[in-house]
Design an enzyme around this catalytic site. Structure first.
Site, PDB file in Angstrom:
ATOM      1  N   GLN A  18       0.991  -1.125  -0.398  1.00 43.35           N
ATOM      2  CA  GLN A  18      -0.197   0.199  -0.464  1.00 43.35           C
ATOM      3  C   GLN A  18       0.613   1.642   0.222  1.00 43.35           C
ATOM      4  O   GLN A  18       1.404   1.247   1.131  1.00 43.35           O
ATOM      5  CB  GLN A  18      -1.403   0.438   1.221  1.00 43.35           C
ATOM      6  CG  GLN A  18      -0.014  -0.288   2.706  1.00 43.35           C
ATOM      7  CD  GLN A  18      -0.973   0.204   3.583  1.00 43.35           C
ATOM      8  OE1 GLN A  18      -2.542   0.099   3.230  1.00 43.35           O
ATOM      9  NE2 GLN A  18      -1.068  -0.531   4.646  1.00 43.35           N
ATOM     10  N   HIS A  60      -3.303   0.204  -3.441  1.00 40.92           N
ATOM     11  CA  HIS A  60      -4.093   0.819  -2.268  1.00 40.92           C
ATOM     12  C   HIS A  60      -4.192   2.087  -2.812  1.00 40.92           C
ATOM     13  O   HIS A  60      -5.375   2.038  -3.192  1.00 40.92           O
ATOM     14  CB  HIS A  60      -3.116   0.529  -1.140  1.00 40.92           C
ATOM     15  CG  HIS A  60      -3.835   0.649   0.429  1.00 40.92           C
ATOM     16  ND1 HIS A  60      -4.983   2.231   0.004  1.00 40.92           N
ATOM     17  CD2 HIS A  60      -4.203   0.540   1.256  1.00 40.92           C
ATOM     18  CE1 HIS A  60      -5.721   2.020   1.239  1.00 40.92           C
ATOM     19  NE2 HIS A  60      -5.115   0.848   1.945  1.00 40.92           N
ATOM     20  N   ASP A  71      -7.834   0.786  -2.628  1.00 45.96           N
ATOM     21  CA  ASP A  71      -9.024   1.149  -1.389  1.00 45.96           C
ATOM     22  C   ASP A  71     -10.063   2.881  -1.745  1.00 45.96           C
ATOM     23  O   ASP A  71      -8.708   3.580  -1.622  1.00 45.96           O
ATOM     24  CB  ASP A  71      -7.853   0.831   0.083  1.00 45.96           C
ATOM     25  CG  ASP A  71      -9.281   0.651   1.279  1.00 45.96           C
ATOM     26  OD1 ASP A  71     -10.301   1.081   1.089  1.00 45.96           O
ATOM     27  OD2 ASP A  71      -8.890  -0.156   1.596  1.00 45.96           O
ATOM     28  N   GLU A 123     -11.979  -2.225  -3.399  1.00 46.14           N
ATOM     29  CA  GLU A 123     -11.333  -2.433  -1.804  1.00 46.14           C
ATOM     30  C   GLU A 123     -12.604  -1.676  -0.816  1.00 46.14           C
ATOM     31  O   GLU A 123     -12.612  -0.373  -1.394  1.00 46.14           O
ATOM     32  CB  GLU A 123     -10.795  -2.855  -0.414  1.00 46.14           C
ATOM     33  CG  GLU A 123     -10.596  -3.209   0.231  1.00 46.14           C
ATOM     34  CD  GLU A 123      -9.467  -2.907   1.513  1.00 46.14           C
ATOM     35  OE1 GLU A 123      -9.441  -2.934   2.488  1.00 46.14           O
ATOM     36  OE2 GLU A 123      -8.607  -3.340   0.719  1.00 46.14           O
ATOM     37  N   ASP A 135     -13.522  -4.577   3.743  1.00 48.89           N
ATOM     38  CA  ASP A 135     -13.139  -4.989   4.736  1.00 48.89           C
ATOM     39  C   ASP A 135     -13.396  -3.823   6.117  1.00 48.89           C
ATOM     40  O   ASP A 135     -14.303  -4.550   7.344  1.00 48.89           O
ATOM     41  CB  ASP A 135     -11.529  -3.533   3.788  1.00 48.89           C
ATOM     42  CG  ASP A 135     -10.679  -3.186   5.523  1.00 48.89           C
ATOM     43  OD1 ASP A 135     -11.441  -3.794   6.709  1.00 48.89           O
ATOM     44  OD2 ASP A 135     -10.008  -2.268   4.850  1.00 48.89           O
ATOM     45  N   GLN A 159     -10.525  -9.148   3.050  1.00 44.70           N
ATOM     46  CA  GLN A 159      -9.243  -8.834   3.671  1.00 44.70           C
ATOM     47  C   GLN A 159      -9.463  -9.638   5.748  1.00 44.70           C
ATOM     48  O   GLN A 159     -10.725  -8.656   5.871  1.00 44.70           O
ATOM     49  CB  GLN A 159      -9.333  -7.189   4.189  1.00 44.70           C
ATOM     50  CG  GLN A 159      -8.106  -7.199   4.566  1.00 44.70           C
ATOM     51  CD  GLN A 159      -7.616  -6.058   4.916  1.00 44.70           C
ATOM     52  OE1 GLN A 159      -6.542  -5.851   5.510  1.00 44.70           O
ATOM     53  NE2 GLN A 159      -7.960  -4.826   4.008  1.00 44.70           N
ATOM     54  N   LYS A 191      -8.279  -8.816   8.483  1.00 44.27           N
ATOM     55  CA  LYS A 191      -7.691  -7.655   9.284  1.00 44.27           C
ATOM     56  C   LYS A 191      -6.553  -8.741  10.429  1.00 44.27           C
ATOM     57  O   LYS A 191      -8.021  -8.209  11.761  1.00 44.27           O
ATOM     58  CB  LYS A 191      -8.654  -5.937   8.810  1.00 44.27           C
ATOM     59  CG  LYS A 191      -8.016  -5.349   9.320  1.00 44.27           C
ATOM     60  CD  LYS A 191      -8.957  -3.983   8.753  1.00 44.27           C
ATOM     61  CE  LYS A 191      -7.589  -3.039   8.967  1.00 44.27           C
ATOM     62  NZ  LYS A 191      -7.175  -2.744   7.548  1.00 44.27           N
ATOM     63  N   SER A 194      -2.623  -3.342   9.517  1.00 44.15           N
ATOM     64  CA  SER A 194      -2.869  -2.404   9.113  1.00 44.15           C
ATOM     65  C   SER A 194      -1.577  -1.512   9.664  1.00 44.15           C
ATOM     66  O   SER A 194       0.132  -2.606   9.843  1.00 44.15           O
ATOM     67  CB  SER A 194      -3.576  -2.110  10.110  1.00 44.15           C
ATOM     68  OG  SER A 194      -3.460  -0.996  10.728  1.00 44.15           O
ATOM     69  N   CYS A 195      -0.856  -0.741   8.426  1.00 42.46           N
ATOM     70  CA  CYS A 195      -0.073   0.325   9.036  1.00 42.46           C
ATOM     71  C   CYS A 195       0.438  -0.195  10.669  1.00 42.46           C
ATOM     72  O   CYS A 195       2.583   0.241  10.463  1.00 42.46           O
ATOM     73  CB  CYS A 195       0.289   1.294   8.283  1.00 42.46           C
ATOM     74  SG  CYS A 195      -1.227   2.499   8.022  1.00 42.46           S
TER      75      CYS A 195
END
Length: 422
Positions: free
Chosen positions: A171, A193, A235, A270, A304, A326, A328, A357-358
């Site tokens: 992403q 992304h 996304d 997404e 998501d 997704q 997550k 997640s980032c």
């Protein structure tokens, strides 16, 4: 082998927690921060540094194995757990979870998770706790068996040793153009992304978004190596529904137009819209999927928001309310449930994307590789952070190391079978 002590260490995630509701409402960016007041509960500002909490299990041989707890970037949005608070999570872990851990048998991974994550006061533990503790328990089982985390999962879920690489998805964050170039030069499997999380980025009628999609495809042809053909994954954080409206045919029409602009590429969209609840999301996403399939569109819908826990994933998979789910990981909780979610998607012939997640850490990212490879997911997220290079390196290198070890194990097993005349 049992756990004889437990350590807790505060830490940081690799990005920031963001107030999604405030950003969707139009908060403007001022450099790296967002101007204005937060909307979501517990946020002191719209963007706050991501915190984490490491849990270390001291084993009988004095080896310490670790796992990391944290929330996701858009905590408190789309039915997710509230903003991660280190002090609160530390207190709950110390009072409720640590006494349970002292009694578990780490050689039995699924049993250990089940015991550690029993409800307290008729409530489920915060999913961040399940996530971090299940990482540490998986590393403990792998240490005890002198094997990889992936092999523990294969054994627990009766899966064959994997041989296939899982495609990696990167992403971009807000540094779209630079990071897209990085992804193309590194031949990332799935990109970019795009972080299309505001009206400005989506554009009137989606024009800005469509121009970006076209640019990514053109740029791939311009600087990509011969034969490089990634999946394009965007996304849009519900902005098709926000801008175009929630009429399903109109949403499908827009998605088909986007796909038509990049006919040579597989396209993932997404979170095209947010219908306000999990049940409404399931019902309407299933209809959008059906419309696209009936038109023969190559576009795939990825869910998501409002698809968080294993039970949510079950609803979407069984209703075929997405082409790709997704999973997550911090929102699912226990790594065991992530594995179950992948297998559930496969049973229902729905794609399984092991995400996250980032805001995660190197430890949680490495654990996600073992889940993805063991269950042979359809793709996995390069994480943590938003810089591309670091995340792609952490996840890609872990996967290559893991597959090298699994290949060696396979050769050893074949040699033993030959010696035994099997």
């Amino acid at each position: 082998m049992q756990i004889k002590d437990v350590l807790l260490a505060p830490g940081t995630g690799a990005f920031f927690y963001d107030d999604h509701a405030a950003i969707r409402a139009g908060a403007s960016q001022d450099g790296f921060v967002y101007a204005g007041e937060p909307v979501t509960h517990d946020f002191a500002s719209i963007r706050v540094p991501a915190s984490s909490l490491s849990i270390g299990l001291v084993l009988a041989d004095d080896i310490v194995v670790w796992g990391d707890m944290m929330g996701v970037q858009y905590s408190g949005a789309g039915g997710r757990d509230a903003l991660f608070e280190t002090a609160q999570i530390s207190d709950l872990t110390s009072r409720i979870v640590v006494p349970r851990l002292i009694d578990v048998d780490v050689s039995r991974y699924l049993d250990a998770c089940a015991k550690a994550f029993e409800p307290f006061g008729n409530k489920r533990l915060p999913l961040a706790i399940e996530y971090g503790v299940s990482q540490a328990l998986l590393r403990a089982a792998a240490h005890l068996q002198r094997t990889t985390m992936a092999e523990i999962l294969c054994s627990e879920f009766n899966l064959p040793l994997p041989t296939r690489k899982v495609p990696i998805y990167c992403q971009s964050g807000d540094a779209r153009e630079i990071n897209v170039d990085k992804m193309i030069l590194k031949a990332v499997d799935v990109l970019p992304h795009g972080l299309i999380n505001s009206r400005q980025k989506f554009g009137v009628g989606g024009q800005s978004f469509m121009e970006f999609v076209t640019w990514v495809a053109t740029r791939t042809r311009q600087i990509g190596r011969p034969g490089y053909h990634p999946v394009l994954h965007f996304d849009v954080y519900g902005w098709i529904g926000q801008e175009i409206g929630l009429e399903l045919q109109s949403i499908a029409d827009f998605i088909c137009r986007v796909a038509d602009t990049v006919p040579d590429f597989a396209l993932n969209i997404e979170s095209p819209a947010d219908f306000g609840s999990t049940q409404a999301q399931v019902e309407n996403y299933a209809k959008i999927v059906s419309i696209l399939d009936s038109r023969g569109s190559s576009a795939r819908i990825v869910v998501d928001e409002r698809c968080n826990t294993l039970e949510d994933i079950r609803l979407f998979a069984e209703a075929r309310a997405a082409h790709l789910v997704q999973i997550k990981m911090p929102d699912v909780g226990s790594l065991a449930d992530t594995a179950r979610a992948v297998l559930l998607c496969k049973e229902n012939k729905v794609g399984a994307y092991v995400g996250g997640s980032c805001t995660e850490t190197d430890l949680s990212a490495q654990a996600s590789v073992h889940i993805s490879v063991a269950t042979q997911a359809d793709m996995m997220l390069a994480k943590p952070g938003m810089g591309v290079d670091e995340a792609f390196s952490i996840v890609g290198n872990e996967q290559n190391r893991l597959l090298a070890m699994l290949n060696r194990r396979r050769v050893q097993n074949e040699m033993l079978d030959n010696e035994r005349g099997v």
